[in-house]
Design a protein around this motif. Structure first.
Motif, PDB file in Angstrom:
ATOM      1  N   VAL A  16       0.854  -1.189   0.000  1.00  0.00           N
ATOM      2  CA  VAL A  16       0.000   0.000   0.000  1.00  0.00           C
ATOM      3  C   VAL A  16       0.889   1.238   0.000  1.00  0.00           C
ATOM      4  O   VAL A  16       1.832   1.332   0.797  1.00  0.00           O
ATOM      5  N   GLU A  17       0.580   2.185  -0.874  1.00  0.00           N
ATOM      6  CA  GLU A  17       1.386   3.384  -1.001  1.00  0.00           C
ATOM      7  C   GLU A  17       0.986   4.431   0.044  1.00  0.00           C
ATOM      8  O   GLU A  17       0.677   5.594  -0.270  1.00  0.00           O
ATOM      9  N   GLY A  18       0.960   4.006   1.285  1.00  0.00           N
ATOM     10  CA  GLY A  18       0.618   4.893   2.383  1.00  0.00           C
ATOM     11  C   GLY A  18       0.584   4.120   3.680  1.00  0.00           C
ATOM     12  O   GLY A  18       0.667   2.882   3.701  1.00  0.00           O
ATOM     13  N   SER A  19       0.454   4.843   4.797  1.00  0.00           N
ATOM     14  CA  SER A  19       0.437   4.209   6.119  1.00  0.00           C
ATOM     15  C   SER A  19      -1.010   3.843   6.500  1.00  0.00           C
ATOM     16  O   SER A  19      -1.867   4.711   6.627  1.00  0.00           O
ATOM     17  N   GLU A  49      -1.108  -9.817   8.517  1.00  0.00           N
ATOM     18  CA  GLU A  49       0.136  -9.456   9.195  1.00  0.00           C
ATOM     19  C   GLU A  49       0.821  -8.392   8.342  1.00  0.00           C
ATOM     20  O   GLU A  49       0.973  -8.571   7.123  1.00  0.00           O
ATOM     21  N   MET A  50       1.252  -7.281   8.961  1.00  0.00           N
ATOM     22  CA  MET A  50       1.791  -6.199   8.147  1.00  0.00           C
ATOM     23  C   MET A  50       2.773  -5.343   8.941  1.00  0.00           C
ATOM     24  O   MET A  50       2.861  -5.442  10.178  1.00  0.00           O
ATOM     25  N   LYS A  51       3.502  -4.515   8.208  1.00  0.00           N
ATOM     26  CA  LYS A  51       4.401  -3.547   8.823  1.00  0.00           C
ATOM     27  C   LYS A  51       4.414  -2.284   7.959  1.00  0.00           C
ATOM     28  O   LYS A  51       4.131  -2.325   6.753  1.00  0.00           O
ATOM     29  N   THR A  52       4.712  -1.171   8.576  1.00  0.00           N
ATOM     30  CA  THR A  52       4.762   0.110   7.869  1.00  0.00           C
ATOM     31  C   THR A  52       6.170   0.681   7.979  1.00  0.00           C
ATOM     32  O   THR A  52       6.747   0.735   9.072  1.00  0.00           O
ATOM     33  N   LYS A  53       6.711   1.060   6.844  1.00  0.00           N
ATOM     34  CA  LYS A  53       8.068   1.596   6.815  1.00  0.00           C
ATOM     35  C   LYS A  53       8.180   2.620   5.687  1.00  0.00           C
ATOM     36  O   LYS A  53       7.735   2.355   4.566  1.00  0.00           O
ATOM     37  N   GLY A  54       8.768   3.775   6.020  1.00  0.00           N
ATOM     38  CA  GLY A  54       8.963   4.811   5.000  1.00  0.00           C
ATOM     39  C   GLY A  54       7.663   5.312   4.406  1.00  0.00           C
ATOM     40  O   GLY A  54       7.603   5.641   3.213  1.00  0.00           O
ATOM     41  N   GLY A  55       6.606   5.342   5.231  1.00  0.00           N
ATOM     42  CA  GLY A  55       5.330   5.861   4.744  1.00  0.00           C
ATOM     43  C   GLY A  55       4.549   4.887   3.887  1.00  0.00           C
ATOM     44  O   GLY A  55       3.504   5.245   3.333  1.00  0.00           O
ATOM     45  N   SER A  71       3.028   0.654   3.507  1.00  0.00           N
ATOM     46  CA  SER A  71       2.651  -0.544   4.273  1.00  0.00           C
ATOM     47  C   SER A  71       2.718  -1.767   3.383  1.00  0.00           C
ATOM     48  O   SER A  71       2.391  -1.712   2.189  1.00  0.00           O
ATOM     49  N   GLU A  72       3.168  -2.866   3.980  1.00  0.00           N
ATOM     50  CA  GLU A  72       3.199  -4.126   3.237  1.00  0.00           C
ATOM     51  C   GLU A  72       2.978  -5.287   4.213  1.00  0.00           C
ATOM     52  O   GLU A  72       3.140  -5.141   5.420  1.00  0.00           O
ATOM     53  N   PRO A  94      -7.346   5.872   1.035  1.00  0.00           N
ATOM     54  CA  PRO A  94      -7.139   6.728  -0.134  1.00  0.00           C
ATOM     55  C   PRO A  94      -5.930   6.328  -0.979  1.00  0.00           C
ATOM     56  O   PRO A  94      -5.643   6.953  -1.992  1.00  0.00           O
ATOM     57  N   TYR A  95      -5.195   5.278  -0.560  1.00  0.00           N
ATOM     58  CA  TYR A  95      -3.922   4.939  -1.197  1.00  0.00           C
ATOM     59  C   TYR A  95      -4.057   3.788  -2.196  1.00  0.00           C
ATOM     60  O   TYR A  95      -4.828   2.843  -1.993  1.00  0.00           O
ATOM     61  N   ASN A  96      -3.272   3.890  -3.263  1.00  0.00           N
ATOM     62  CA  ASN A  96      -3.208   2.791  -4.231  1.00  0.00           C
ATOM     63  C   ASN A  96      -2.593   1.564  -3.560  1.00  0.00           C
ATOM     64  O   ASN A  96      -1.716   1.676  -2.705  1.00  0.00           O
ATOM     65  N   ALA A  97      -3.061   0.386  -3.980  1.00  0.00           N
ATOM     66  CA  ALA A  97      -2.572  -0.853  -3.368  1.00  0.00           C
ATOM     67  C   ALA A  97      -2.468  -1.937  -4.423  1.00  0.00           C
ATOM     68  O   ALA A  97      -3.115  -1.888  -5.478  1.00  0.00           O
ATOM     69  N   LYS A  98      -1.633  -2.925  -4.119  1.00  0.00           N
ATOM     70  CA  LYS A  98      -1.473  -4.061  -5.028  1.00  0.00           C
ATOM     71  C   LYS A  98      -1.503  -5.354  -4.211  1.00  0.00           C
ATOM     72  O   LYS A  98      -0.715  -5.520  -3.284  1.00  0.00           O
ATOM     73  N   PHE A  99      -2.416  -6.258  -4.564  1.00  0.00           N
ATOM     74  CA  PHE A  99      -2.539  -7.555  -3.892  1.00  0.00           C
ATOM     75  C   PHE A  99      -2.113  -8.648  -4.871  1.00  0.00           C
ATOM     76  O   PHE A  99      -2.557  -8.656  -6.036  1.00  0.00           O
TER      77      PHE A  99
END
Length: 406
Positions: free
Chosen positions: A14-17, A56-62, A64-65, A94-99
């Motif tokens: 995800v291109e955001g937190s 399960e996820m983590k957020t880094k550098g703004g 999320s994955e 509001p963020y673009n995401a890829k699954f």
């Protein structure tokens, strides 16, 4: 969730937190109504066909994955469709995401591999005794593998053998355990009607019409008599009747006992004539009258056990068609009204003793039953009863038709 078959595993970026609830909300929201109500994820979870979505996820550098796991009890085609639907999610908040789908794990295949490997270890280390029948040992081991051949037949997802469609002969039995035992000994042309609970499923009626020979293989007790009665009342075409030995059930018979019972089957007309002759004997008539007297005594006893206050009955009458449920305390006072899809999570968070009765416009599943048992719930009432493999002794099960006569 009963009989877990597959686990859908995906990764996402995800291109955001964002947080876990955002990811789960996006999955539910962007897959809703893509393929109609039948493939609504919440509906499938309520019916026990899909398990809880694990994120399960983590957020880094703004950004999320993470990864996602979705347990499935659907068939291969349906599971693949669910995986594709989730993979189509394009936004989280509001963020673009890829699954991206990584794999669909076949849980049963992995389980069977472990069983077979363990069987090899047992045979390699087993000190053989004098009277050990190695053929019987191999039969027991292969039985575990053959359980994996069990399929679901028709819209009611009835337990059946893999040759139920193709074999010109058909064996009708009562339950899932009977099918598994018959599979263990090579009988693959089978279907179960899942107990005597009213009219036999139309899919079984239609299937019997297409078969050259139809055999009703019944338990050797009163339950077997009830199943035959339901089959005949539902106009199921029966050619022969086979019975397990008196007091025995099909699910517990050995291969030799099954073969003997089937070899001794008799035509339906002959079987019914024989039953009439038995009933006509003075001793049998006396027993029948005694049995009827017991039933008349038991009937009011049952009604007392399930007695529900009129105030609660009035609330229950409003439930059909709402997809809602009511949680009652031990005095049948409403504690909370909830959506059907939220009953599991709501019950998980409630303390033991706070809920005694659950009535809802949905399907009673194995998962709900087990959770209710752990929370000391006394009774569950639903629209219908799903595929229950094991019923907890401390929870009574009823349908809405039992309570308000739908």
């Amino acid at each position: 969730m009963t009989s877990l078959k597959y686990v859908i595993k995906l990764t996402f970026e995800v291109e955001g937190s964002v947080d876990k609830p955002d990811v789960i909300g996006a999955i539910f929201g962007q897959t809703e109504n893509l393929f109609g109500q039948e493939f609504d994820l919440r509906e499938l979870q309520d019916k026990g066909r899909l398990g809880r979505i694990v994120v399960e996820m983590k957020t880094k550098g703004g950004k999320s994955e993470g990864y996602i796991e979705i347990p499935s009890n659907l068939d291969k085609v349906e599971t693949a469709l669910i995986a594709s639907m989730v993979e189509s999610v394009e936004k989280v908040g509001p963020y673009n995401a890829k699954f991206v789908l990584k794999e669909i794990e076949d849980v049963r295949a992995e389980k069977l591999k472990k069983i077979i490997e363990r069987a090899k270890e047992i045979l390699a280390t087993w000190t053989r005794e004098k009277n050990l029948d190695i053929k019987e040992v191999m039969n027991e081991i292969s039985g575990a593998v053959k359980t994996g051949e069990l399929i679901e037949f028709g819209p009611d997802r009835l337990p059946a053998g893999p040759d139920v469609y193709s074999d010109p002969n058909l064996i009708i039995v009562e339950g899932r355990a009977d099918i598994i035992n018959l599979l263990r000994y090579g009988y693959r042309n089978t279907v179960a009607v899942e107990g005597a609970s009213g009219k036999i499923q139309q899919s079984v009626v239609d299937l019997a019409k297409t078969k050259k020979t139809v055999i009703a293989f019944l338990d050797g007790d009163h339950g077997g008599d009830l199943i035959l009665k339901e089959l005949l009342n539902s106009n199921v075409k029966i050619d022969y009747v086979a019975r397990a030995p008196v007091g025995r059930e099909v699910e517990e018979l050995t291969g030799k006992e099954i073969a003997k019972a089937l070899s001794n089957m008799i035509p339906l007309t002959q079987y019914l004539k024989k039953q009439q002759e038995v009933l006509a004997s003075p001793q049998r008539m006396e027993e029948a009258q005694s049995q009827q007297a017991v039933q008349l005594v038991e009937q009011p006893k049952k009604e007392i056990e399930i007695q529900i206050p009129q105030a609660a009955i009035e609330e229950i009458k409003k439930l059909p068609g709402t997809l809602e449920g009511i949680i009652f305390d031990e005095n049948w006072r409403p504690v909370e009204k909830v959506q059907v899809r939220d009953i599991i999570s709501k019950l998980e968070n409630m303390s033991n003793g706070n809920v005694s009765f659950i009535v809802f416009d949905g399907v009673i599943t194995q998962r709900l039953l087990e959770l209710a048992s752990s929370k000391n719930v006394k009774m569950i009432v639903g629209v219908r009863i799903g595929g229950i493999n094991k019923k907890p002794e401390n929870v009574k099960i009823l349908t809405l038709s039992d309570v308000i006569g739908l």
